[in-house]
Structures are given as structure tokens and as C-alpha cells.
Design a protein around this motif. Sequence first.
Motif, PDB file in Angstrom:
ATOM      1  N   VAL A  95      34.124  66.780  67.627  1.00 50.20           N
ATOM      2  CA  VAL A  95      35.565  66.511  67.630  1.00 50.20           C
ATOM      3  C   VAL A  95      36.275  67.042  66.391  1.00 50.20           C
ATOM      4  O   VAL A  95      37.387  67.586  66.507  1.00 50.20           O
ATOM      5  N   MET A 137      26.997  64.005  77.357  1.00 50.05           N
ATOM      6  CA  MET A 137      28.017  63.311  76.566  1.00 50.05           C
ATOM      7  C   MET A 137      28.438  62.026  77.254  1.00 50.05           C
ATOM      8  O   MET A 137      28.613  60.982  76.606  1.00 50.05           O
ATOM      9  N   GLU A 144      26.532  53.663  74.687  1.00 50.26           N
ATOM     10  CA  GLU A 144      27.231  52.924  73.645  1.00 50.26           C
ATOM     11  C   GLU A 144      27.986  51.722  74.218  1.00 50.26           C
ATOM     12  O   GLU A 144      28.106  50.697  73.550  1.00 50.26           O
TER      13      GLU A 144
ATOM     14  N   SER B 138      33.602  63.818  72.585  1.00 50.85           N
ATOM     15  CA  SER B 138      33.048  63.561  71.257  1.00 50.85           C
ATOM     16  C   SER B 138      33.876  62.503  70.528  1.00 50.85           C
ATOM     17  O   SER B 138      33.326  61.624  69.847  1.00 50.85           O
ATOM     18  N   ARG B 139      35.190  62.571  70.692  1.00 48.97           N
ATOM     19  CA  ARG B 139      36.054  61.587  70.033  1.00 48.97           C
ATOM     20  C   ARG B 139      35.730  60.185  70.519  1.00 48.97           C
ATOM     21  O   ARG B 139      35.700  59.228  69.746  1.00 48.97           O
ATOM     22  N   GLU B 140      35.476  60.068  71.819  1.00 50.14           N
ATOM     23  CA  GLU B 140      35.140  58.756  72.369  1.00 50.14           C
ATOM     24  C   GLU B 140      33.809  58.249  71.794  1.00 50.14           C
ATOM     25  O   GLU B 140      33.666  57.072  71.478  1.00 50.14           O
ATOM     26  N   ILE B 141      32.858  59.153  71.626  1.00 47.64           N
ATOM     27  CA  ILE B 141      31.571  58.767  71.034  1.00 47.64           C
ATOM     28  C   ILE B 141      31.773  58.278  69.601  1.00 47.64           C
ATOM     29  O   ILE B 141      31.232  57.246  69.197  1.00 47.64           O
ATOM     30  N   VAL B 142      32.585  58.992  68.844  1.00 51.62           N
ATOM     31  CA  VAL B 142      32.834  58.598  67.453  1.00 51.62           C
ATOM     32  C   VAL B 142      33.594  57.275  67.393  1.00 51.62           C
ATOM     33  O   VAL B 142      33.301  56.411  66.563  1.00 51.62           O
ATOM     34  N   GLU B 144      33.384  54.867  69.462  1.00 48.77           N
ATOM     35  CA  GLU B 144      32.447  53.793  69.786  1.00 48.77           C
ATOM     36  C   GLU B 144      31.503  53.519  68.618  1.00 48.77           C
ATOM     37  O   GLU B 144      31.099  52.380  68.404  1.00 48.77           O
ATOM     38  N   HIS B 145      31.173  54.542  67.848  1.00 50.66           N
ATOM     39  CA  HIS B 145      30.405  54.300  66.629  1.00 50.66           C
ATOM     40  C   HIS B 145      31.148  53.323  65.729  1.00 50.66           C
ATOM     41  O   HIS B 145      30.561  52.402  65.152  1.00 50.66           O
TER      42      HIS B 145
END
Lengths: 239, 239
Positions: A95, A137, A144, B138-142, B144-145
Motif C-alpha cells: 500500500v 490477499m 485476520e 494491502s491497506r485493509e491488511i495493514v 487489521e494489523h
Amino acid sequence: MNPQTIKVACSNCNLRELCMPIGLNAQDLDLIDRMVAVRRKVKRGATLFRNGETFTSLYAIRTGFFKTSIASEDGRDQVTGFQMAGEVIGLDGIVNDQHTCDAVALEDAEVCVMPFDEIESLSREVNALQRHMHKIMSREIVREHGVMLLLGSMRAEERLAAFLLNLVQRLHARGFSQSELILRMTREEIGSYLGLKLETVSRTFSKFVEDGTVEVKQRHVRIVDTEALRRIVNPQTSL
Amino acid sequence: MNPQTIKVACSNCNLRELCMPIGLNAQDLDLIDRMVAVRRKVKRGATLFRNGETFTSLYAIRTGFFKTSIASEDGRDQVTGFQMAGEVIGLDGIVNDQHTCDAVALEDAEVCVMPFDEIESLSREVNALQRHMHKIMSREIVREHGVMLLLGSMRAEERLAAFLLNLVQRLHARGFSQSELILRMTREEIGSYLGLKLETVSRTFSKFVEDGTVEVKQRHVRIVDTEALRRIVNPQTSL
DNA sequence: CGCCGCATTGACGTTCGTCAAGTCTAGTGG
DNA sequence: CCACTAGACTTGACGAACGTCAATGCGGCG
């Protein structure tokens, strides 16, 4: 050639069905072989990438075991996942073109380096690769969600039971035992992942041992009663 | 035509810079216009999609406010996110061609329907769209981190402070006030997202009011001291 | 006007965190 | 080969934070 890098081929990798799309023809497979031109070894305790580093590639784990973690500004850190052979790490970096977590090898490891711009150009040609990337992805997003459920609503026993079941299930999919496993991480790392202190992790292991659900000898764990663990995770379901 | 569906165009949508790639030429924009051919209205309390339903499309929120949540087998549920105008929901459905969470409108809403197979074929032609999709996931993964860090290591006050700061920051990016907001969700939904019980959320709001950090009247919140909230989230940093 | 859902507040209990002491194991070097 | 050490792990006592249960308040809507 850099001694840390070795030529390899996906086409004869036995992890292919785990990290690559299935049903590729020989021509597409050859294109992917060329993209994944480099492997990299990572010693136990070393980092594959670090928060803030420029993002260039995704990494498919060939051997070994990793943890990923993020740190808050005031020093707390949170393990966001444990990754094993056939899994892909680095997606967080896409991102903003830089990694937002650290990836540390918990045992000596080897990864396939997949330059992201080559993935993007190749997945414009090979539909199966494009689809595969999207699924990887999406799978991470769904995983998560599950961790959020665990952290948001489960008690210590439920968290640890869910953790053990998840680990052993993934190991089993890779040909290992359904009931025995060796933990590659410390109690503290487990605790960080599960939102617990290491003492609570240790006590909960002891509780499981008392109940005869698992046998624990340091990092060697044998699951004696899988069903009991399942009942801990899903209390109501057992009625 | 279905009364719930209306023809629209991204090319003159004022949310374009939020949900679409920037810097498209007229031709590419026209292709995307054709892909996003349909809007759908969702009444407050209605679901946009449900766990188990077949996945066909992603949805860009045009107006309104959603929550997404997952349910464990024994009935507990966990709110996994709150989404507002310009954000995209449905990414969870890609991996298994079916949705794994519920998306419920918290106020009357309207979404742009983007059929996923059209997204895939179009992003093979339009590089900017391909890149944009990758970044959104990717933004959604980050994101959720970050939620994992919150759920795993923060105390109640820190969680609520982080939540308020995040909400108001996203609202401000959409042209709303930096200090005032109306909560579209109940205390229970906030609690579910933050891993707290509704009483704890309520008590923590009251604490903030006592401290003079925020003013709260039901769902209307005014942030009096943004810096104080920041200090709560990052205790050490304030030294 | 009265009902209903949401929110607040208080009293009390449980779970987990904190602090501290002590044990085990693997690795190191004499 | 064995003593020594450092890091990981276990266990106990205690306390804090949050959950649970219950009573009450508030506001919107028919």
C-alpha cells in the motif's frame, strides 16, 4: 553469484500447490520460473524485512518458520502472525511501498524472492496468477478477521486452544502429524499473538496438561484430545 | 429497471479520488464507468451481503455508513470494521467465492456495485486499476494489523481514544469537522469492535467527559482536547 | 402520553496481569 | 565429562481492570 542467492524453479518445487496457482500450462509455469529467479536464506533470529524498509518483493517461504510483528510508538509490540512453508509474506508493504511490520525467522529459513513489479506485469498476462494474488490477499484479510474474533471475544483457554488447533491443522496440511508439534516460538511470542502475558500462556498450558488434553514438554506439544480442544473453542457447539 | 438500481458514472463522482485510482485518462475512466454500471440502495438495518452468500462484486460506498461483522459458531460476534463513504467492502469474499462476514448499513446507504470478474478483466488492461486493487487490499491488511495491536495490547481508555481519533480523522478527510462527530453505531457495536463490553465503553466515555477531554450527548461527540486523546493512545510519547 | 431501545451508573465477581521466586534446559568452556 | 550460565519456563500470591448483573434514566416515536 551472491552466495545467499541460488537459482531455482517453481516447476519442480514440491510446495508449488501451496504458494502458486494450480493448473498452469508449461508455458505459464516457465514465465513464473523466471520471475522467481532468486532464493534467499535467513538465519534464525535474522529479519527478512523490517518496518520502514522499501518494499520491492513478496516472499514465499520454502523452508523455516517466521513471525511478523508491529510496534506501537511507545514500544509495545504485537505479533501479527506466524508463517510456515508455502505461505507468502510481505503483503503489508504494497500500500505505501514500504513494509509496516518486521518479519523475523524463528528457525533457519529459505524464501523465494518474487519482485512485485514482475508479479504485477506477469499477472496481466497469466489470469491464474492474477486470480491467485487476489485470493492470497483476501485469505489474509479473512485470517485476520478470525484473529480479531479471538482477541476481541475469547478467554485465555479458548485463545490457546484455537491457536494450537490452527497450528496443527496447518502443519498437517504439510504432511506433519495431526497430534504432535514443536513450537518454534517462545511463550512470550505466543502471548503477544494471543493478547496474553507469557505467564498466562504458561498457566493455560499447565491447565491443559492437568485436564489431560495435551502433553507439554517445553516446546514439544502432543495433543491428546483434539475434541476437547474443539469444545474449548466452541463451548455451545458441544451440547 | 429495478427500482433499487440506478445508472451512474464514476467520471463525475466527487468520491472518485477516494475509491478509484487517480490520474486516469478519459478512455480508461470511460471503461471504469461502464464497469460500475449499477448502484444499490441499502436501508438502515438492512444487509448488503451476508456470511455464506455467493461473492460476485465489491462495493464502493457512495453514501451512508456500514459495519462488517463475523459470528463464531457458538453465537458470539465480532464487529470487524466500520466503513464510510469512499471505502470499499466485500474483499473477504474473494478467497472462497463467498462472503465470510455480514455487512449491515447503520444508516440509509447507497453503494456502487463493481462485479469482480469485470474488475479482474479490466485491471489486466488498465495498470492503474490493477495497482489500485492491490493497494486497497494491502491497506485493509495493514488496518487489521493496527486493530490487532489495539485488541492485543491496549487498555480500555486507549482503545476508545484510538477509535475516536481514527473515526474523526477519516471524517475530516471527507470534509467533516475535526472535532465533532455523530456515532452511527451503538455502544454495544463499539464494544464489539474494541473487544469491550458496552458498559465499559459507556464508563470510559464518562471518564473522558469527567476529564474534560470530550463532550458526549448520546451519539453526539465533541472532542475538546485532541492532544489528550493522543497522549492516552501513546503514553510514552508525551514525555 | 407511554412505551421501547439505548445508555448510564453502581455493586460485586472473575480473569488476567504484575511481581517475585524458583526450576529446567541447552549451550559453553574448563 | 561436568560445572556454569543465560534464557526460557513454571508457579504462587496478590491486585487491577474489566465483566456481570441489576436498577435507573433518557429520548424518540407511535
